[in-house]
Motif scaffolding. Structure first.
Motif, PDB file in Angstrom:
ATOM      1  N   VAL A 148      36.433  21.999 -46.521  1.00 53.60           N
ATOM      2  CA  VAL A 148      35.863  21.049 -45.562  1.00 53.60           C
ATOM      3  C   VAL A 148      34.589  21.639 -44.979  1.00 53.60           C
ATOM      4  O   VAL A 148      34.425  22.853 -44.893  1.00 53.60           O
ATOM      5  N   ARG A 149      33.702  20.730 -44.552  1.00 54.95           N
ATOM      6  CA  ARG A 149      32.442  21.172 -43.970  1.00 54.95           C
ATOM      7  C   ARG A 149      32.056  20.228 -42.843  1.00 54.95           C
ATOM      8  O   ARG A 149      32.550  19.095 -42.765  1.00 54.95           O
ATOM      9  N   ALA A 150      31.166  20.706 -42.004  1.00 54.14           N
ATOM     10  CA  ALA A 150      30.659  19.888 -40.905  1.00 54.14           C
ATOM     11  C   ALA A 150      29.256  20.343 -40.554  1.00 54.14           C
ATOM     12  O   ALA A 150      28.955  21.536 -40.591  1.00 54.14           O
ATOM     13  N   LEU A 151      28.415  19.397 -40.221  1.00 51.37           N
ATOM     14  CA  LEU A 151      27.086  19.713 -39.706  1.00 51.37           C
ATOM     15  C   LEU A 151      27.176  19.871 -38.199  1.00 51.37           C
ATOM     16  O   LEU A 151      27.796  19.056 -37.519  1.00 51.37           O
ATOM     17  N   GLN A 152      26.577  20.932 -37.677  1.00 57.80           N
ATOM     18  CA  GLN A 152      26.570  21.176 -36.239  1.00 57.80           C
ATOM     19  C   GLN A 152      25.239  20.763 -35.613  1.00 57.80           C
ATOM     20  O   GLN A 152      25.209  20.274 -34.491  1.00 57.80           O
ATOM     21  N   HIS A 153      24.156  20.995 -36.329  1.00 55.01           N
ATOM     22  CA  HIS A 153      22.820  20.581 -35.886  1.00 55.01           C
ATOM     23  C   HIS A 153      22.051  20.157 -37.129  1.00 55.01           C
ATOM     24  O   HIS A 153      22.145  20.812 -38.168  1.00 55.01           O
ATOM     25  N   TYR A 154      21.259  19.078 -37.014  1.00 55.49           N
ATOM     26  CA  TYR A 154      20.495  18.597 -38.168  1.00 55.49           C
ATOM     27  C   TYR A 154      19.276  17.836 -37.667  1.00 55.49           C
ATOM     28  O   TYR A 154      19.405  16.920 -36.860  1.00 55.49           O
ATOM     29  N   GLY A 155      18.089  18.240 -38.116  1.00 62.67           N
ATOM     30  CA  GLY A 155      16.875  17.524 -37.758  1.00 62.67           C
ATOM     31  C   GLY A 155      15.708  18.465 -37.590  1.00 62.67           C
ATOM     32  O   GLY A 155      15.722  19.599 -38.065  1.00 62.67           O
ATOM     33  N   SER A 156      14.706  18.022 -36.873  1.00 64.34           N
ATOM     34  CA  SER A 156      13.530  18.848 -36.630  1.00 64.34           C
ATOM     35  C   SER A 156      13.603  19.446 -35.229  1.00 64.34           C
ATOM     36  O   SER A 156      14.354  18.982 -34.376  1.00 64.34           O
ATOM     37  N   THR A 157      12.819  20.500 -35.025  1.00 64.16           N
ATOM     38  CA  THR A 157      12.693  21.127 -33.712  1.00 64.16           C
ATOM     39  C   THR A 157      11.209  21.248 -33.393  1.00 64.16           C
ATOM     40  O   THR A 157      10.360  20.877 -34.213  1.00 64.16           O
ATOM     41  N   MET A 209      11.741  12.562 -32.955  1.00 67.96           N
ATOM     42  CA  MET A 209      12.620  13.095 -31.935  1.00 67.96           C
ATOM     43  C   MET A 209      13.236  14.407 -32.450  1.00 67.96           C
ATOM     44  O   MET A 209      13.730  14.465 -33.564  1.00 67.96           O
ATOM     45  N   HIS A 210      13.187  15.429 -31.644  1.00 74.28           N
ATOM     46  CA  HIS A 210      13.717  16.735 -32.028  1.00 74.28           C
ATOM     47  C   HIS A 210      15.180  16.865 -31.644  1.00 74.28           C
ATOM     48  O   HIS A 210      15.681  16.164 -30.769  1.00 74.28           O
ATOM     49  N   ILE A 211      15.852  17.814 -32.303  1.00 73.58           N
ATOM     50  CA  ILE A 211      17.223  18.140 -31.932  1.00 73.58           C
ATOM     51  C   ILE A 211      17.223  18.585 -30.473  1.00 73.58           C
ATOM     52  O   ILE A 211      16.416  19.432 -30.089  1.00 73.58           O
ATOM     53  N   PRO A 212      18.131  18.058 -29.662  1.00 68.83           N
ATOM     54  CA  PRO A 212      18.182  18.507 -28.267  1.00 68.83           C
ATOM     55  C   PRO A 212      18.843  19.886 -28.163  1.00 68.83           C
ATOM     56  O   PRO A 212      19.643  20.271 -29.013  1.00 68.83           O
ATOM     57  N   SER A 213      18.496  20.622 -27.125  1.00 68.09           N
ATOM     58  CA  SER A 213      19.205  21.873 -26.844  1.00 68.09           C
ATOM     59  C   SER A 213      20.628  21.506 -26.436  1.00 68.09           C
ATOM     60  O   SER A 213      20.827  20.659 -25.557  1.00 68.09           O
ATOM     61  N   ARG A 214      21.605  22.111 -27.094  1.00 65.65           N
ATOM     62  CA  ARG A 214      23.004  21.772 -26.808  1.00 65.65           C
ATOM     63  C   ARG A 214      23.929  22.776 -27.467  1.00 65.65           C
ATOM     64  O   ARG A 214      23.530  23.522 -28.345  1.00 65.65           O
ATOM     65  N   THR A 215      25.166  22.759 -27.023  1.00 64.26           N
ATOM     66  CA  THR A 215      26.228  23.568 -27.615  1.00 64.26           C
ATOM     67  C   THR A 215      27.172  22.637 -28.348  1.00 64.26           C
ATOM     68  O   THR A 215      27.563  21.592 -27.817  1.00 64.26           O
ATOM     69  N   VAL A 216      27.550  23.031 -29.555  1.00 63.79           N
ATOM     70  CA  VAL A 216      28.531  22.277 -30.326  1.00 63.79           C
ATOM     71  C   VAL A 216      29.758  23.168 -30.489  1.00 63.79           C
ATOM     72  O   VAL A 216      29.665  24.258 -31.057  1.00 63.79           O
ATOM     73  N   ASN A 217      30.884  22.727 -29.962  1.00 62.33           N
ATOM     74  CA  ASN A 217      32.140  23.462 -30.068  1.00 62.33           C
ATOM     75  C   ASN A 217      32.945  22.962 -31.263  1.00 62.33           C
ATOM     76  O   ASN A 217      32.742  21.828 -31.721  1.00 62.33           O
ATOM     77  N   PRO A 218      33.885  23.767 -31.769  1.00 61.51           N
ATOM     78  CA  PRO A 218      34.690  23.329 -32.909  1.00 61.51           C
ATOM     79  C   PRO A 218      35.367  21.968 -32.692  1.00 61.51           C
ATOM     80  O   PRO A 218      35.461  21.172 -33.626  1.00 61.51           O
ATOM     81  N   ALA A 219      35.806  21.693 -31.485  1.00 62.18           N
ATOM     82  CA  ALA A 219      36.473  20.413 -31.214  1.00 62.18           C
ATOM     83  C   ALA A 219      35.511  19.233 -31.363  1.00 62.18           C
ATOM     84  O   ALA A 219      35.949  18.091 -31.538  1.00 62.18           O
ATOM     85  N   SER A 236       9.469  23.842 -33.472  1.00 60.88           N
ATOM     86  CA  SER A 236       8.807  24.819 -34.341  1.00 60.88           C
ATOM     87  C   SER A 236       9.217  24.726 -35.813  1.00 60.88           C
ATOM     88  O   SER A 236       8.748  25.517 -36.624  1.00 60.88           O
ATOM     89  N   THR A 237      10.087  23.773 -36.183  1.00 59.58           N
ATOM     90  CA  THR A 237      10.458  23.591 -37.592  1.00 59.58           C
ATOM     91  C   THR A 237      10.422  22.107 -37.945  1.00 59.58           C
ATOM     92  O   THR A 237      10.692  21.248 -37.105  1.00 59.58           O
ATOM     93  N   SER A 238      10.109  21.839 -39.197  1.00 59.46           N
ATOM     94  CA  SER A 238      10.164  20.455 -39.659  1.00 59.46           C
ATOM     95  C   SER A 238      11.592  20.078 -40.049  1.00 59.46           C
ATOM     96  O   SER A 238      11.922  18.899 -40.133  1.00 59.46           O
ATOM     97  N   HIS A 239      12.430  21.091 -40.291  1.00 58.25           N
ATOM     98  CA  HIS A 239      13.824  20.836 -40.652  1.00 58.25           C
ATOM     99  C   HIS A 239      14.688  22.029 -40.237  1.00 58.25           C
ATOM    100  O   HIS A 239      14.357  23.171 -40.558  1.00 58.25           O
ATOM    101  N   LEU A 240      15.773  21.749 -39.535  1.00 62.54           N
ATOM    102  CA  LEU A 240      16.776  22.753 -39.188  1.00 62.54           C
ATOM    103  C   LEU A 240      18.140  22.151 -39.475  1.00 62.54           C
ATOM    104  O   LEU A 240      18.418  21.007 -39.111  1.00 62.54           O
ATOM    105  N   GLU A 241      18.978  22.926 -40.142  1.00 56.54           N
ATOM    106  CA  GLU A 241      20.334  22.484 -40.464  1.00 56.54           C
ATOM    107  C   GLU A 241      21.287  23.642 -40.186  1.00 56.54           C
ATOM    108  O   GLU A 241      21.072  24.747 -40.674  1.00 56.54           O
ATOM    109  N   VAL A 242      22.311  23.384 -39.401  1.00 55.20           N
ATOM    110  CA  VAL A 242      23.327  24.387 -39.090  1.00 55.20           C
ATOM    111  C   VAL A 242      24.674  23.764 -39.403  1.00 55.20           C
ATOM    112  O   VAL A 242      24.969  22.648 -38.954  1.00 55.20           O
ATOM    113  N   GLY A 243      25.482  24.473 -40.184  1.00 55.00           N
ATOM    114  CA  GLY A 243      26.762  23.906 -40.566  1.00 55.00           C
ATOM    115  C   GLY A 243      27.852  24.942 -40.692  1.00 55.00           C
ATOM    116  O   GLY A 243      27.614  26.152 -40.641  1.00 55.00           O
TER     117      GLY A 243
END
Length: 118
Positions: free
Chosen positions: A27-36, A1-11, A38-45
């Motif tokens: 402090v840290r937070a993951l905003q998007h994590y997984g495959s898409t 299952m791929h990361i869905p298209s979505r918006t992640v807000n600070p809240a 066109s990529t086997s791995h995508l991580e946004v934080g």
């Protein structure tokens, strides 16, 4: 299952404290994590780095990475070269290139990272 298209807000973020060797780094937070598609791995934080702290030592990994500074002042080391960074600075790091970021200021440094693997 791929990361869905979505918006992640600070809240929407779940912030976690980052401690290295018993020292609080921020402090840290993951905003998007997984495959898409066109990529086997995508991580946004997001990382809010305390004054004079680094999230970890200079390191390498197989993913390519972007470091995007949103607030504060710091220093990025990439392939042995150190550069001052501030709001709007973007660093591209190729696969397996030694790199790191640290806060050199008296205020928090906020940066986003984007890592991907084909």
């Amino acid at each position: 299952m791929h990361i869905p298209s979505r918006t992640v807000n600070p809240a929407d973020l779940v912030l976690e404290h980052c401690r290295v060797d018993g020292t609080d780094r921020g402090v840290r937070a993951l905003q998007h994590y997984g495959s898409t598609k066109s990529t086997s791995h995508l991580e946004v934080g997001l990382f809010v780095l305390l004054p004079h702290a680094a999230p970890h030592a200079v390191h390498t990994h197989p993913e390519e990475e972007l470091l995007i500074v949103a607030h504060g002042r710091g220093e990025v080391e990439c392939q042995g070269v150190r550069r001052e960074v501030g709001p709007g600075s973007v660093t591209y790091v190729a696969s397996l290139v030694p790199h790191g970021i640290r806060n050199t200021g008296e205020q928090e440094l906020t940066f986003h990272w984007v890592k991907w693997l084909g």
